[in-house]
Scaffold this motif. Structure first.
Motif, PDB file in Angstrom:
ATOM      1  N   ASN A  36       9.307  -7.549  -1.740  1.00  0.00           N
ATOM      2  CA  ASN A  36       8.367  -6.920  -0.701  1.00  0.00           C
ATOM      3  C   ASN A  36       7.356  -7.843  -0.350  1.00  0.00           C
ATOM      4  O   ASN A  36       6.753  -8.244  -1.415  1.00  0.00           O
ATOM      5  CB  ASN A  36       7.859  -5.519  -0.567  1.00  0.00           C
ATOM      6  CG  ASN A  36       9.068  -4.599  -1.157  1.00  0.00           C
ATOM      7  OD1 ASN A  36       9.990  -4.403  -0.324  1.00  0.00           O
ATOM      8  ND2 ASN A  36       8.888  -3.864  -2.127  1.00  0.00           N
ATOM      9  N   TYR A  38       3.843  -8.124   2.339  1.00  0.00           N
ATOM     10  CA  TYR A  38       3.133  -7.233   3.149  1.00  0.00           C
ATOM     11  C   TYR A  38       2.523  -7.748   4.515  1.00  0.00           C
ATOM     12  O   TYR A  38       2.469  -8.953   4.557  1.00  0.00           O
ATOM     13  CB  TYR A  38       1.958  -6.669   2.428  1.00  0.00           C
ATOM     14  CG  TYR A  38       2.669  -5.660   1.122  1.00  0.00           C
ATOM     15  CD1 TYR A  38       2.533  -4.246   1.268  1.00  0.00           C
ATOM     16  CD2 TYR A  38       2.978  -6.405   0.292  1.00  0.00           C
ATOM     17  CE1 TYR A  38       3.440  -3.567   0.526  1.00  0.00           C
ATOM     18  CE2 TYR A  38       3.652  -5.441  -1.001  1.00  0.00           C
ATOM     19  CZ  TYR A  38       3.808  -3.926  -0.643  1.00  0.00           C
ATOM     20  OH  TYR A  38       4.364  -3.391  -1.736  1.00  0.00           O
ATOM     21  N   ASP A  44      -0.904  -1.818   4.054  1.00  0.00           N
ATOM     22  CA  ASP A  44      -0.032  -1.059   3.248  1.00  0.00           C
ATOM     23  C   ASP A  44       1.473  -0.890   3.552  1.00  0.00           C
ATOM     24  O   ASP A  44       2.296  -0.356   3.042  1.00  0.00           O
ATOM     25  CB  ASP A  44      -0.312   0.570   3.671  1.00  0.00           C
ATOM     26  CG  ASP A  44      -2.019   0.862   3.434  1.00  0.00           C
ATOM     27  OD1 ASP A  44      -2.455   0.374   2.396  1.00  0.00           O
ATOM     28  OD2 ASP A  44      -2.553   1.411   4.086  1.00  0.00           O
ATOM     29  N   ALA A  45       1.761  -1.896   4.616  1.00  0.00           N
ATOM     30  CA  ALA A  45       3.181  -1.574   4.790  1.00  0.00           C
ATOM     31  C   ALA A  45       4.118  -3.146   4.763  1.00  0.00           C
ATOM     32  O   ALA A  45       3.249  -3.939   4.821  1.00  0.00           O
ATOM     33  CB  ALA A  45       3.344  -1.515   6.506  1.00  0.00           C
ATOM     34  N   CYS A  46       5.137  -2.650   4.379  1.00  0.00           N
ATOM     35  CA  CYS A  46       6.070  -4.255   4.086  1.00  0.00           C
ATOM     36  C   CYS A  46       6.325  -4.741   5.420  1.00  0.00           C
ATOM     37  O   CYS A  46       6.832  -3.934   6.227  1.00  0.00           O
ATOM     38  CB  CYS A  46       7.360  -3.516   3.558  1.00  0.00           C
ATOM     39  SG  CYS A  46       7.148  -2.960   1.857  1.00  0.00           S
TER      40      CYS A  46
ATOM     41  N   ARG B 141      10.803   0.479   3.597  1.00  0.00           N
ATOM     42  CA  ARG B 141       9.433   1.104   3.190  1.00  0.00           C
ATOM     43  C   ARG B 141       8.989   1.386   1.718  1.00  0.00           C
ATOM     44  O   ARG B 141       8.144   1.895   1.431  1.00  0.00           O
ATOM     45  CB  ARG B 141       8.975   2.280   4.113  1.00  0.00           C
ATOM     46  CG  ARG B 141       8.883   2.057   5.487  1.00  0.00           C
ATOM     47  CD  ARG B 141       8.182   3.213   6.184  1.00  0.00           C
ATOM     48  NE  ARG B 141       8.300   3.112   7.431  1.00  0.00           N
ATOM     49  CZ  ARG B 141       7.971   4.224   8.305  1.00  0.00           C
ATOM     50  NH1 ARG B 141       7.848   5.067   7.744  1.00  0.00           N
ATOM     51  NH2 ARG B 141       8.092   3.968   9.505  1.00  0.00           N
ATOM     52  N   ASN B 144       6.049   0.121   0.309  1.00  0.00           N
ATOM     53  CA  ASN B 144       4.842   0.464   1.083  1.00  0.00           C
ATOM     54  C   ASN B 144       3.961   1.265   0.083  1.00  0.00           C
ATOM     55  O   ASN B 144       4.163   2.065  -0.778  1.00  0.00           O
ATOM     56  CB  ASN B 144       4.818   1.372   2.300  1.00  0.00           C
ATOM     57  CG  ASN B 144       5.397   0.568   3.323  1.00  0.00           C
ATOM     58  OD1 ASN B 144       5.960  -0.931   3.535  1.00  0.00           O
ATOM     59  ND2 ASN B 144       5.544   1.021   4.598  1.00  0.00           N
ATOM     60  N   THR B 147       4.069   4.974  -0.316  1.00  0.00           N
ATOM     61  CA  THR B 147       5.427   5.579  -0.568  1.00  0.00           C
ATOM     62  C   THR B 147       5.090   6.473  -1.984  1.00  0.00           C
ATOM     63  O   THR B 147       5.677   7.580  -2.154  1.00  0.00           O
ATOM     64  CB  THR B 147       6.406   4.504  -0.809  1.00  0.00           C
ATOM     65  OG1 THR B 147       6.680   3.890   0.508  1.00  0.00           O
ATOM     66  CG2 THR B 147       7.808   4.958  -1.468  1.00  0.00           C
ATOM     67  N   GLY B 321      -0.867   3.963   7.811  1.00  0.00           N
ATOM     68  CA  GLY B 321      -0.032   4.513   6.418  1.00  0.00           C
ATOM     69  C   GLY B 321      -0.052   6.095   6.487  1.00  0.00           C
ATOM     70  O   GLY B 321       0.905   6.667   6.059  1.00  0.00           O
ATOM     71  N   ARG B 324       2.434   7.313   8.758  1.00  0.00           N
ATOM     72  CA  ARG B 324       3.916   7.110   8.302  1.00  0.00           C
ATOM     73  C   ARG B 324       3.940   8.144   7.065  1.00  0.00           C
ATOM     74  O   ARG B 324       5.110   8.621   6.917  1.00  0.00           O
ATOM     75  CB  ARG B 324       3.887   5.680   7.566  1.00  0.00           C
ATOM     76  CG  ARG B 324       4.130   4.380   8.591  1.00  0.00           C
ATOM     77  CD  ARG B 324       4.810   3.288   8.042  1.00  0.00           C
ATOM     78  NE  ARG B 324       3.513   2.834   7.180  1.00  0.00           N
ATOM     79  CZ  ARG B 324       2.670   2.101   7.308  1.00  0.00           C
ATOM     80  NH1 ARG B 324       2.547   1.426   8.615  1.00  0.00           N
ATOM     81  NH2 ARG B 324       1.847   1.403   6.439  1.00  0.00           N
TER      82      ARG B 324
END
Lengths: 156, 403
Positions: A36, A38, A44-46, B141, B144, B147, B321, B324
């Motif tokens: 992954n 970012y 925080d997100a891929c 995700r 993330n 997660t 986040g 999400r």
């Protein structure tokens, strides 16, 4: 390198590079990997998530480490000796027989330096060590010797 | 002659499920709502009532529950559970308060009595770990940062099941206060003891079970699970909890082997379980409870989003986040049905089954959508305040970026 357990999925390894870029690898339970990267505006997100099979991640590791090596050859020195892994098949003739019966060192000059088994590794096995199907033997000898040894061990 | 009809009926059911699942996966839908609909269609009052295979389907459904919980247990080690419990218990408590209480309140509002309130609390409380894990994977995700928060809430819910189910079984058995509390004490003591043994001696048990030959591993694990589940049932602990605890006790190689071997079996019997639940629900009984189900679905979708938001903020995740995490938790599924199934089998409140069916049908479909759209939607709503020129780039999350 920081690791976080992901219950039910696997383990995540996080890495921040010297240039403050984040990347992570998830080692899934089934052996596959996800690589992954970012987002810059939302760390925080891929941004990208690449699913790699076991073989693909092995190929990637090979590309990342400059010393190219085949997984079957442990080490090839300048002395003309090679080390090789040979696996015994499930229906091998040697299944249940003692290591001494192969007459390996007498006939080929090759040494069996270790036996890898699912339960663990056995270093320098003695002649009365009993082989089993599925064992992986680590051999050291000349190129010709190792080839001959592989032929003997391949007996069904 | 009799076997022939059973085969034909079973074949028809399973084939239909397979085809439905295939259609569903094309549109990225979880198969659970399709199985429930399949059950509704085949059951009493449905399009094509079946009867010969009823007994087999009923037993299959029980095995389905046992396998669902066994696999759930296999996902975690006892150590996972304990570390999660230690670090995340506030999130678990918020989750319980926000999501179980609305269910209980709804049951009381409908005048169903305290036992049904406990059942409905469980139905609205437990998210579907199966659906959520899949959605997270599909949306790319898993890596993330929110997660792990989502997963630990799921783990806590699953652990809570081990305490909740025995309480529920004791309540449903209708035992008096004294007998009830004795069975409850037995149940909780057993669960605690197994957890302790799993932590201490999990390796030994796994070594006893572990075997290189897949056939023997399968038989030993399945046999052990059914045996323990049966004994647990006898002790009023609920078979499902027994199976869950077996799963927890197994770890390492044995757990991994059992996981791969049992997955297809679980898929088959879990599908039978969902069908069975649908079979026992008369489609005609759903429309009267549709409104409460819808109200409950909307409320508990919002409370789940709030739970996720709160838990992610606690873990230091930024606003996007948090949304999400909230959206991802919305899906309810297999365990809501397991809980409702126990209540229906005990013959409590006839409208509970239809309500649970409608509720799960709604949320198992809304869940993945919520996971995908909560954050963009929240971003759009919250951005209305400040000047839109602040962010020149287009949408915060483009559908095309995942690989």
């Amino acid at each position: 390198m920081q690791s976080t357990p992901l219950p039910g999925i696997g383990v995540q390894y996080d890495l921040t590079t010297r240039e403050h870029q984040h990347l992570s690898v998830i080692a899934h339970r089934d052996g596959t990997r996800t690589l992954n990267t970012y987002r810059r505006e939302d760390p925080d997100a891929c941004a990208h998530s690449l699913r790699l099979t076991e073989g693909e991640s092995a190929a990637l590791v090979d590309a990342l480490t400059p010393s190219h090596h085949s997984p079957n050859v442990l080490h090839t020195s300048g002395l003309g000796l090679v080390a090789e892994r040979v696996e015994l098949s499930g229906s091998s003739f040697w299944n249940g027989r003692a290591l001494g019966e192969t007459r390996m060192r007498t006939d080929t000059g090759v040494s069996i330096v270790a036996v890898l088994r699912r339960t663990g590794a056995v270093p320098s096995p003695a002649p009365d060590f009993r082989l089993a199907g599925g064992d992986t033997l680590i051999l050291i000898g000349t190129r010709e010797g190792v080839d001959a040894a592989a032929a003997i061990l391949g007996r069904e | 002659m009799h076997t022939a009809t059973i085969f034909i009926e079973l074949g028809a059911i399973i084939l239909t499920l397979g085809l439905l699942g295939r259609i569903g996966s094309r549109y990225g839908l979880s198969p659970i709502p399709l199985y429930l609909l399949g059950g509704l269609a085949f059951g009493q009052g449905g399009l094509l009532p079946l009867s010969a295979s009823e007994e087999f389907v009923a037993t299959g459904a029980e095995i389905g529950v046992v396998l669902l919980l066994l696999m759930l247990g296999l996902e975690y080690t006892a150590a996972d559970l304990v570390t999660n419990l230690k670090s995340q218990y506030p999130a678990g408590m918020v989750d319980f308060a926000f999501n179980a209480l609305p269910g209980a309140a709804m049951a009381l509002l409908l005048g169903w009595g305290p036992v049904a309130a406990v059942v409905l609390a469980g139905v609205t409380w437990i998210s579907s770990s199966g659906v959520i894990a899949k959605v997270l994977g599909d949306l790319g995700r898993l890596g993330n940062r929110e997660t792990p928060v989502i997963l630990s809430i799921l783990v806590l819910e699953d652990l809570a099941m081990a305490v909740y189910l025995p309480i529920l079984t004791a309540l449903l058995a209708g035992a008096g206060l004294l007998v009830g509390s004795v069975t409850l004490a037995v149940a909780l003591a057993t669960a605690g003891a197994v957890l302790f043994v799993a932590l201490r001696y999990g390796r030994l048990i796994s070594r006893f079970v572990s075997h290189d030959d897949p056939e023997k591993l399968l038989l030993v694990v399945l046999g052990l699970t059914l045996l323990v589940a049966g004994i647990a049932q006898q002790l009023q602990v609920s078979a499902a909890v027994g199976a869950f605890l077996v799963g927890i006790a197994l770890s390492g190689e044995a757990a991994e082997g059992a996981h791969t071997l049992l997955s297809p079996l679980r898929d088959l019997f879990a599908a039978v379980f969902f069908v069975f639940f649908g079979l026992n629900t008369n489609p005609a009984s759903i429309p009267p409870v549709l409104l409460p189900a819808l109200a409950l679905a909307v409320t508990t979708a919002l409370t789940k989003i709030a739970t996720g938001y709160w838990a992610a903020r606690r873990a230091g995740i930024a606003a996007k986040g948090r949304w999400r995490a909230g959206g991802a938790l919305v899906a309810r599924g297999e365990f809501s049905i397991v809980i409702a199934g126990l209540a229906v089998a005990a013959g409590i409140e006839p409208s509970l089954g239809p309500l649970a069916t409608a509720y799960v049908l709604l949320l198992v479909v809304i869940g993945p959508l919520a996971a995908r759209w909560t954050e963009p939607l929240a971003a759009r709503l919250t951005r209305r305040g400040p000047a839109p020129a602040a962010e020149p780039q287009p949408l915060p999350e483009e559908p095309g970026v995942r690989v």
